[in-house]
Scaffold this motif. Structure first.
Motif, PDB file in Angstrom:
ATOM      1  N   THR A  90       0.842  -1.213   0.000  1.00  0.00           N
ATOM      2  CA  THR A  90       0.000   0.000   0.000  1.00  0.00           C
ATOM      3  C   THR A  90       0.873   1.257   0.000  1.00  0.00           C
ATOM      4  OG1 THR A  90      -0.275  -0.339   2.362  1.00  0.00           O
ATOM      5  CG2 THR A  90      -2.144  -0.876   1.005  1.00  0.00           C
ATOM      6  N   ASP A  91       2.021   1.202   0.687  1.00  0.00           N
ATOM      7  CA  ASP A  91       2.930   2.368   0.649  1.00  0.00           C
ATOM      8  C   ASP A  91       3.353   2.652  -0.784  1.00  0.00           C
ATOM      9  OD1 ASP A  91       2.732   2.690   3.289  1.00  0.00           O
ATOM     10  OD2 ASP A  91       4.750   1.968   3.820  1.00  0.00           O
ATOM     11  N   TRP A  92       3.689   1.564  -1.480  1.00  0.00           N
ATOM     12  CA  TRP A  92       4.135   1.727  -2.868  1.00  0.00           C
ATOM     13  C   TRP A  92       2.998   2.317  -3.720  1.00  0.00           C
ATOM     14  CZ3 TRP A  92       2.560  -0.501  -7.540  1.00  0.00           C
ATOM     15  CH2 TRP A  92       3.428  -0.313  -8.625  1.00  0.00           C
ATOM     16  N   CYS A  93       1.801   1.820  -3.492  1.00  0.00           N
ATOM     17  CA  CYS A  93       0.649   2.344  -4.252  1.00  0.00           C
ATOM     18  C   CYS A  93       0.455   3.833  -3.950  1.00  0.00           C
ATOM     19  CB  CYS A  93      -0.633   1.597  -3.892  1.00  0.00           C
ATOM     20  SG  CYS A  93      -0.702  -0.055  -4.598  1.00  0.00           S
ATOM     21  N   ASN A  94       0.506   4.170  -2.679  1.00  0.00           N
ATOM     22  CA  ASN A  94       0.301   5.581  -2.309  1.00  0.00           C
ATOM     23  C   ASN A  94       1.355   6.470  -2.933  1.00  0.00           C
ATOM     24  OD1 ASN A  94      -1.894   4.851  -0.859  1.00  0.00           O
ATOM     25  ND2 ASN A  94      -0.821   4.759   1.110  1.00  0.00           N
ATOM     26  N   GLU A  95       2.591   5.987  -2.894  1.00  0.00           N
ATOM     27  CA  GLU A  95       3.708   6.772  -3.436  1.00  0.00           C
ATOM     28  C   GLU A  95       3.493   7.068  -4.927  1.00  0.00           C
ATOM     29  OE1 GLU A  95       8.322   5.777  -4.344  1.00  0.00           O
ATOM     30  OE2 GLU A  95       7.345   4.665  -2.726  1.00  0.00           O
ATOM     31  N   HIS A  96       2.899   6.105  -5.633  1.00  0.00           N
ATOM     32  CA  HIS A  96       2.718   6.287  -7.078  1.00  0.00           C
ATOM     33  C   HIS A  96       1.303   6.704  -7.456  1.00  0.00           C
ATOM     34  CE1 HIS A  96       6.391   3.845  -6.960  1.00  0.00           C
ATOM     35  NE2 HIS A  96       6.687   4.476  -8.071  1.00  0.00           N
ATOM     36  N   SER A  97       0.527   7.081  -6.465  1.00  0.00           N
ATOM     37  CA  SER A  97      -0.855   7.466  -6.723  1.00  0.00           C
ATOM     38  C   SER A  97      -1.619   6.370  -7.482  1.00  0.00           C
ATOM     39  CB  SER A  97      -0.897   8.776  -7.525  1.00  0.00           C
ATOM     40  OG  SER A  97      -2.206   9.204  -7.650  1.00  0.00           O
ATOM     41  N   LEU A  98      -1.490   5.165  -6.956  1.00  0.00           N
ATOM     42  CA  LEU A  98      -2.150   4.020  -7.589  1.00  0.00           C
ATOM     43  C   LEU A  98      -3.202   3.449  -6.642  1.00  0.00           C
ATOM     44  CD1 LEU A  98       1.016   2.302  -9.081  1.00  0.00           C
ATOM     45  CD2 LEU A  98      -0.860   3.310 -10.394  1.00  0.00           C
ATOM     46  N   SER A  99      -4.234   2.875  -7.199  1.00  0.00           N
ATOM     47  CA  SER A  99      -5.299   2.304  -6.372  1.00  0.00           C
ATOM     48  C   SER A  99      -4.945   0.866  -5.996  1.00  0.00           C
ATOM     49  CB  SER A  99      -6.624   2.329  -7.130  1.00  0.00           C
ATOM     50  OG  SER A  99      -7.537   1.451  -6.523  1.00  0.00           O
ATOM     51  N   PHE A 100      -4.761   0.663  -4.704  1.00  0.00           N
ATOM     52  CA  PHE A 100      -4.478  -0.694  -4.223  1.00  0.00           C
ATOM     53  C   PHE A 100      -5.647  -1.613  -4.564  1.00  0.00           C
ATOM     54  CE2 PHE A 100      -5.320  -3.906  -1.057  1.00  0.00           C
ATOM     55  CZ  PHE A 100      -4.115  -4.588  -1.017  1.00  0.00           C
ATOM     56  N   ARG A 101      -6.861  -1.095  -4.348  1.00  0.00           N
ATOM     57  CA  ARG A 101      -8.032  -1.940  -4.573  1.00  0.00           C
ATOM     58  C   ARG A 101      -8.095  -2.452  -6.008  1.00  0.00           C
ATOM     59  NH1 ARG A 101     -12.847  -2.071  -6.653  1.00  0.00           N
ATOM     60  NH2 ARG A 101     -12.743   0.018  -7.515  1.00  0.00           N
ATOM     61  N   VAL A 102      -7.869  -1.535  -6.950  1.00  0.00           N
ATOM     62  CA  VAL A 102      -7.958  -1.919  -8.362  1.00  0.00           C
ATOM     63  C   VAL A 102      -6.866  -2.933  -8.697  1.00  0.00           C
ATOM     64  CG1 VAL A 102      -7.658  -1.060 -10.714  1.00  0.00           C
ATOM     65  CG2 VAL A 102      -9.100   0.196  -9.109  1.00  0.00           C
ATOM     66  N   LEU A 103      -5.652  -2.653  -8.238  1.00  0.00           N
ATOM     67  CA  LEU A 103      -4.543  -3.544  -8.599  1.00  0.00           C
ATOM     68  C   LEU A 103      -4.689  -4.910  -7.935  1.00  0.00           C
ATOM     69  CD1 LEU A 103      -1.717  -0.892  -8.610  1.00  0.00           C
ATOM     70  CD2 LEU A 103      -2.434  -2.280 -10.558  1.00  0.00           C
ATOM     71  N   ASN A 104      -5.164  -4.903  -6.706  1.00  0.00           N
ATOM     72  CA  ASN A 104      -5.339  -6.184  -6.032  1.00  0.00           C
ATOM     73  C   ASN A 104      -6.448  -6.992  -6.699  1.00  0.00           C
ATOM     74  OD1 ASN A 104      -4.455  -7.950  -3.981  1.00  0.00           O
ATOM     75  ND2 ASN A 104      -6.332  -7.513  -2.837  1.00  0.00           N
ATOM     76  N   GLU A 105      -7.487  -6.289  -7.115  1.00  0.00           N
ATOM     77  CA  GLU A 105      -8.574  -6.976  -7.806  1.00  0.00           C
ATOM     78  C   GLU A 105      -8.062  -7.525  -9.145  1.00  0.00           C
ATOM     79  OE1 GLU A 105     -12.340  -5.042  -7.215  1.00  0.00           O
ATOM     80  OE2 GLU A 105     -13.020  -5.730  -9.175  1.00  0.00           O
ATOM     81  N   ALA A 106      -7.246  -6.722  -9.823  1.00  0.00           N
ATOM     82  CA  ALA A 106      -6.688  -7.181 -11.108  1.00  0.00           C
ATOM     83  C   ALA A 106      -5.829  -8.426 -10.880  1.00  0.00           C
ATOM     84  CB  ALA A 106      -5.863  -6.071 -11.744  1.00  0.00           C
ATOM     85  N   ARG A 107      -5.109  -8.434  -9.778  1.00  0.00           N
ATOM     86  CA  ARG A 107      -4.263  -9.592  -9.462  1.00  0.00           C
ATOM     87  C   ARG A 107      -5.121 -10.859  -9.333  1.00  0.00           C
ATOM     88  NH1 ARG A 107      -2.488 -12.229  -4.629  1.00  0.00           N
ATOM     89  NH2 ARG A 107      -3.964 -11.033  -3.391  1.00  0.00           N
ATOM     90  N   LEU A 108      -6.244 -10.725  -8.623  1.00  0.00           N
ATOM     91  CA  LEU A 108      -7.116 -11.885  -8.425  1.00  0.00           C
ATOM     92  C   LEU A 108      -7.779 -12.321  -9.721  1.00  0.00           C
ATOM     93  CD1 LEU A 108      -8.734 -10.614  -5.129  1.00  0.00           C
ATOM     94  CD2 LEU A 108      -7.082 -12.463  -5.327  1.00  0.00           C
ATOM     95  N   LEU A 109      -8.220 -11.339 -10.488  1.00  0.00           N
ATOM     96  CA  LEU A 109      -8.851 -11.662 -11.767  1.00  0.00           C
ATOM     97  C   LEU A 109      -7.861 -12.336 -12.696  1.00  0.00           C
ATOM     98  CD1 LEU A 109     -10.845  -8.345 -12.279  1.00  0.00           C
ATOM     99  CD2 LEU A 109     -11.819 -10.575 -11.818  1.00  0.00           C
ATOM    100  N   ARG A 110      -6.640 -11.865 -12.647  1.00  0.00           N
ATOM    101  CA  ARG A 110      -5.567 -12.426 -13.489  1.00  0.00           C
ATOM    102  C   ARG A 110      -5.386 -13.909 -13.176  1.00  0.00           C
ATOM    103  NH1 ARG A 110       0.124 -12.808 -12.273  1.00  0.00           N
ATOM    104  NH2 ARG A 110       1.426 -12.345 -14.098  1.00  0.00           N
ATOM    105  N   THR A 111      -5.366 -14.221 -11.869  1.00  0.00           N
ATOM    106  CA  THR A 111      -5.183 -15.619 -11.482  1.00  0.00           C
ATOM    107  C   THR A 111      -6.342 -16.473 -11.993  1.00  0.00           C
ATOM    108  OG1 THR A 111      -4.182 -14.771  -9.486  1.00  0.00           O
ATOM    109  CG2 THR A 111      -4.684 -17.107  -9.491  1.00  0.00           C
ATOM    110  N   GLN A 112      -7.541 -15.945 -11.843  1.00  0.00           N
ATOM    111  CA  GLN A 112      -8.711 -16.691 -12.325  1.00  0.00           C
ATOM    112  C   GLN A 112      -8.641 -16.927 -13.822  1.00  0.00           C
ATOM    113  OE1 GLN A 112     -12.466 -15.086 -11.334  1.00  0.00           O
ATOM    114  NE2 GLN A 112     -11.890 -14.633  -9.237  1.00  0.00           N
ATOM    115  N   LEU A 113      -8.292 -15.863 -14.507  1.00  0.00           N
ATOM    116  CA  LEU A 113      -8.252 -15.947 -15.963  1.00  0.00           C
ATOM    117  C   LEU A 113      -7.180 -16.944 -16.405  1.00  0.00           C
ATOM    118  CD1 LEU A 113      -9.920 -14.649 -18.070  1.00  0.00           C
ATOM    119  CD2 LEU A 113      -8.437 -12.657 -18.067  1.00  0.00           C
TER     120      LEU A 113
END
Ligand SMILES: Nc1ncnc2c1ncn2[C@@H]1O[C@H](COP(=O)(O)OP(=O)(O)OP(=O)(O)O)[C@@H](O)[C@H]1O
Length: 928
Positions: free
Chosen positions: A781-804
């Motif tokens: 989350t620190d890394w996400c905050n530093e880069h103005s990135l959404s943890f929620r979106v990226l974590n969800e993408a990670r899970l979807l990626r695994t499913q796919l």
């Protein structure tokens, strides 16, 4: 402090259309002003208005057995103190709830639900529909008696025998079943995930049970519920659901229920999934089995093929290839399904209603047949003649093979405060409409006397400051159309807060929109500290189903973001996201967020005339969304798109263009045959919209599945880069850091891969910690905050990626095959699916023209400034979607070569013509 901006001028008129109890403005203001802060904390002002239920007929109640005690066996994990606290809270809340209009009409209400297969319930916002009706059905003595005492035969569900027996016209087998022990199993659907969670919390508290036991919820990627040992939707006897503590009152999104219909043995809320955390977690387990989390309509990313629901979310019915087993296909798990906030009419609402009507008919017929057989062929279908089920017990089958579900008619309750009740009633064979009058607390509504101008952010700011400086304590809820306006208003409020004179309470500005993390979203429910005023600035995510305690004032911009098919000046259409005036029903819902825990006031930033000119209801999404995905899914369910029972028939041109799209994607044959091709079947294996499925399938051939899987996962999860006034500079830096020359899709892929690396690294550095443990989560989350990135979106993408990846593997393909440096292969794949969104650069070097749908030069299509391709003069592009603001802006853009489009089949007018002809009856339509 700078002089506060002048307030928007409001009339004192009340809303003539509304049933709301409206006080004269001055009286109300004076009353509000009299209230001290201390009063407000302890005393919720305003008197409930008496309630009435007006129903067509009243029936005699059945004999009522002794009141059943709601036991919370699963609360045994609690200490005695915790149990005592829970009990006290429950008693207090129950006591408060007694005053709600719905409870004042409870006996008649329950009786009508029990007497009818479907009822439509109309009651004011805040009257207790969502929180009280499920509880009433669960524990009202008449309901318990109805569901417990009516012994009914069971339906043998032995491994797909049911579907076979049906198809072979063999009647289902009867089994011996003791009278149902109750309690009943209820699903309550909501269009959005946030109300599901918050309602489940509230109902669990009121019932004095732990959330996740008798009362639970299931939304995309998160659930808190107990599932039977053998899961839902098949397998063991349905009575397993009667296990102690198994969730019986289940709040879920419409998408989750639709997915259940398609039977994913894992269901959305697999028992294997981690029970919901209070914080964002990396631990959320990948649902087992098929990728049931895609396209749920409960918050998946928008896609050009899926259509966008409220708050821009995708809302196509879920996709699945699995043949539904009988338990799922008939939703045998549930005795009652409550469709709440039916006025929203998302694509999911409409497909759910059509499907439920079909299920009701099938269950009715099966129940009738079973009962008849249960009586040794006696043709008695009279419910009340069922007695205690003695007749049923005279019929036996082989209990050893027993894997049955109790077969009952499915009861349906359709509810809203702002529904076109007649329409729903006639759809469900003249179902009775129950009007419950009265509301909890009055809401005064004011309209602007003159149009405050197009700058709604300024208008809302002025109104918020006026409230804060002049009016008594109470939190504020502001409705703005989208994230951009919300961020802008929040920033302005924060700046104003710094300049407030001494002695004035602090402003706590809190944004609320879909792209925020769940934790941030839920923070808006936190208690506001003393001497502070919370101002929640939200999209229509907070418009229905939510109670945010202490909201006294609502400020309504009158706008919402909607995805619409927009006609172009030179003919043709384009699907674009727009800020549009909301309907009167939506405005009423917004006002109804006040007056729930105290009397309230709503300020509309538009005139009364403007309000009156608006349509009564939001147009159903089915009439403005791309239906390709939904139609393909319907065909896969064995239903005929042209014969499906639609509450509102989709537009012909929309059906035609969606079917044409399916032809071009090779999902159905070119011509007027609506069978599904092998490619179409392959697409259905991936529960993503057909356009993206086509991109994925193309990647198998072109050897770039690894990249395409990442791109699709991220596209489904949403935009990972957080853009607001305060983070814009950082967002630009982030884009530069991860930029890929081919455009935004590959840039997004780079971001996702960097996120995965950071996660991997954090895990290596903390070998003892589980993925969701603090050190790992903090690092990410620190890394996400530093880069103005959404943890929620990226974590969800990670899970979807695994499913796919798992799904790709299950088709015998290798999900890890990579194009390496040759990203042109990925671009080729994109062009195969997004061909509809291909556009050429115009001679001015700035604007684009869609290849298939010419926009007039005046309209012009531009690359959005947030794209890494802006200003790059790329000759041909594809994009994910168009937003219509001052210009048509293409979002999420990549560079392609026009030559790649040449082999899209069926682009000729002939195929379009043949589809059209099939509608005109000039060609044969081959229905599967
Ligand atoms: N989280 C909460 N905190 C405080 N009070 C609550 C909460 N949830 C519900 N209530 C109380 O219960 C009442 C009924 O809420 P409920 O959501 O059941 O109403 P509703 O009729 O479904 O409203 P709507 O049509 O707006 O969804 C509210 O008006 C409020 O007084």
């Amino acid at each position: 402090m700078a002089r506060p901006p002048t307030s928007v001028d409001f009339s004192d008129e009340s809303d003539p259309d509304s049933n709301e109890q409206v006080f004269p403005d001055k009286t109300e203001m004076a009353r509000l002003k009299r209230r001290s802060r201390a009063d407000q904390d302890q005393d919720q002002d305003g008197q409930p208005v008496s309630s009435t239920i007006s129903v067509p007929t009243m029936t005699t109640a059945r004999p009522v057995p002794k009141k059943r005690k709601i036991t919370s066996g699963a609360n045994t994990g609690l200490t005695p103190e915790e149990r005592e606290k829970m009990k006290r809270t429950s008693e207090r809340l129950k006591n408060d709830a007694q005053r709600l209009p719905v409870n004042e009409a409870k006996d008649a209400l329950v009786q009508h639900i029990l007497d009818n297969e479907t009822v439509v319930v109309m009651a004011e916002t805040g009257s207790g529909k969502s929180t009280q009706i499920p509880q009433l059905l669960y524990s009202h003595p008449a309901s318990v008696a109805y569901f417990r005492e009516r012994g009914q035969p069971t339906f043998n569900n032995t491994a797909s025998s049911a579907s076979k027996s049906q198809s072979q016209s063999q009647p289902p087998r009867l089994t011996l079943r003791p009278p149902s022990p109750g309690p009943i199993s209820i699903a309550i659907t909501q269009p959005r995930r946030l109300p599901c969670v918050s309602l489940a919390n509230r109902v669990a508290e009121e019932m004095g049970v732990r959330l996740g036991d008798e009362v639970g919820y299931a939304v995309r990627f998160e659930s808190k519920e107990r599932v039977p040992a053998h899961g839902y939707g098949g397998g063991k006897e349905g009575g397993k659901g009667k296990e102690r503590g198994v969730t019986k009152v289940r709040f879920c999104t419409e998408g989750v229920l639709l997915r259940e219909l398609s039977n994913h043995a894992s269901s959305s809320s697999s028992s294997k999934r981690k029970r919901g955390d209070d914080e964002d977690s990396l631990e959320t387990a990948t649902p087992s089995g098929t990728a049931s989390s895609f396209g749920s309509g409960s918050g998946s990313g928008s896609g050009s093929g899926a259509g966008a629901g409220a708050d821009g979310k995708s809302s196509s019915p879920s996709a699945s290839t699995s043949t539904p087993d009988e338990a799922s296909r008939l939703l045998l798990r549930y005795d009652v399904i409550i469709i709440d906030e039916a006025h929203e009419r998302t694509l999911n609402t409409d497909f759910l209603l059509g499907s439920l009507k079909r299920i009701q008919a099938e269950r009715r017929e099966l129940t009738r047949r079973l009962r008849r057989r249960g009586r040794g062929g006696k043709q008695d279908e009279d419910r009340d003649g069922q007695g205690s089920g003695d007749e049923v017990q005279t019929v036996t089958t082989n209990p050893a093979t027993y894997r049955g579900f109790e077969m009952r008619e499915l009861k349906l309750v359709v509810m809203s405060a702002t529904i076109d009740a007649e329409k729903f009633s006639s759809f469900f064979n003249s179902a009775p409409i129950l009007y419950i009058k009265g509301r909890t607390y009055p809401v005064v509504i004011h309209h602007a006397q003159a149009d405050p101008g197009p700058d709604k952010v300024q208008a809302a700011l002025r109104q918020c400051l006026k409230i804060h400086l002049d009016l008594p304590p109470g939190d504020v809820l502001v409705f703005m159309p989208g994230q951009e306006e919300i961020d802008s208003l929040v920033k302005s409020l924060e700046q104003c807060n710094k300049q407030l004179p001494p002695g004035i309470d602090e402003i706590l500005a809190a944004p609320l929109y879909r792209n925020l993390s769940d934790v941030k979203q839920r923070q808006v429910f936190n208690t506001t500290p003393n001497h502070k005023r919370k101002i929640v600035v939200s999209t229509n995510i907070a418009e229905t189903g939510l109670t945010i305690p202490k909201i006294v004032y609502v400020v309504d911009s009158g706008l919402q973001k909607e995805k619409n098919v927009v006609p172009l000046s030179k003919g043709g259409t384009v699907s674009a996201l727009q800020s549009l005036p909301c309907s009167r029903a939506a405005a009423k819902q917004r006002a109804g967020r006040a007056g729930r825990t105290a009397a309230g006031v709503c300020y509309r930033l538009y005139t009364k005339l403007d309000y009156e000119m608006r349509p009564q209801e939001t147009s159903p999404e089915i009439q403005r969304a791309d239906l390709a995905s939904a139609l393909l899914q319907l065909m896969a369910w064995g239903q005929k798109p042209l014969e499906f029972d639609y509450l509102d028939q989709p537009e012909r041109f929309s059906l035609i263009s969606s079917l044409r799209q399916l032809m071009q994607l090779e999902a159905i044959p070119v011509g007027a045959s609506f069978t599904i091709t092998p490619v179409g079947r392959q697409m259905l294996h991936f529960p993503i919209n057909p356009l993206l499925a086509k991109v994925l399938i193309a990647s198998f051939k072109l050897g770039c599945t690894s990249e395409v899987v990442d791109i699709i996962a991220l596209r489904e999860a949403g935009n990972p880069i957080l853009e607001s006034y305060s983070t814009r500079e950082q967002a630009d830096k982030t884009r530069r850091a991860f930029v890929h020359r081919d455009g935004d899709h590959m840039t997004g892929m780079n971001v996702l891969r960097a996120f995965l690396e950071v996660l991997e690294q954090a895990r290596k550095e903390n070998p003892q910690a589980a993925a969701g443990d603090k050190p790992v989560r903090k690092a990410v989350t620190d890394w996400c905050n530093e880069h103005s990135l959404s943890f929620r979106v990226l974590n969800e993408a990670r899970l979807l990626r695994t499913q796919l990846q798992q799904l790709v593997k299950s088709t015998g393909q290798d999900p890890k095959v990579s194009a390496g440096e040759d990203s042109s292969r990925v671009m080729q794949c994109l062009s195969k699916g997004l061909y509809m969104n291909a556009a050429r650069l115009q001679p001015d070097g700035l604007s684009y023209q869609p290849v298939l749908n010419r926009i007039s030069d005046k309209d012009g299509l531009k690359i959005h400034p947030s794209s890494v391709l802006v200003g790059k003069k790329v000759p041909t592009i594809v994009y994910d979607e168009i937003a219509l603001t001052t210009n048509y802006y293409a979002h999420n853009v990549s560079a392609i070569e026009e030559a790649w489009l040449s082999d899209i089949p069926g682009l000729s007018d002939t195929s379009i013509q043949s589809v059209k002809q099939s509608f005109e009856g000039k060609a044969d339509v081959v229905m599967e």
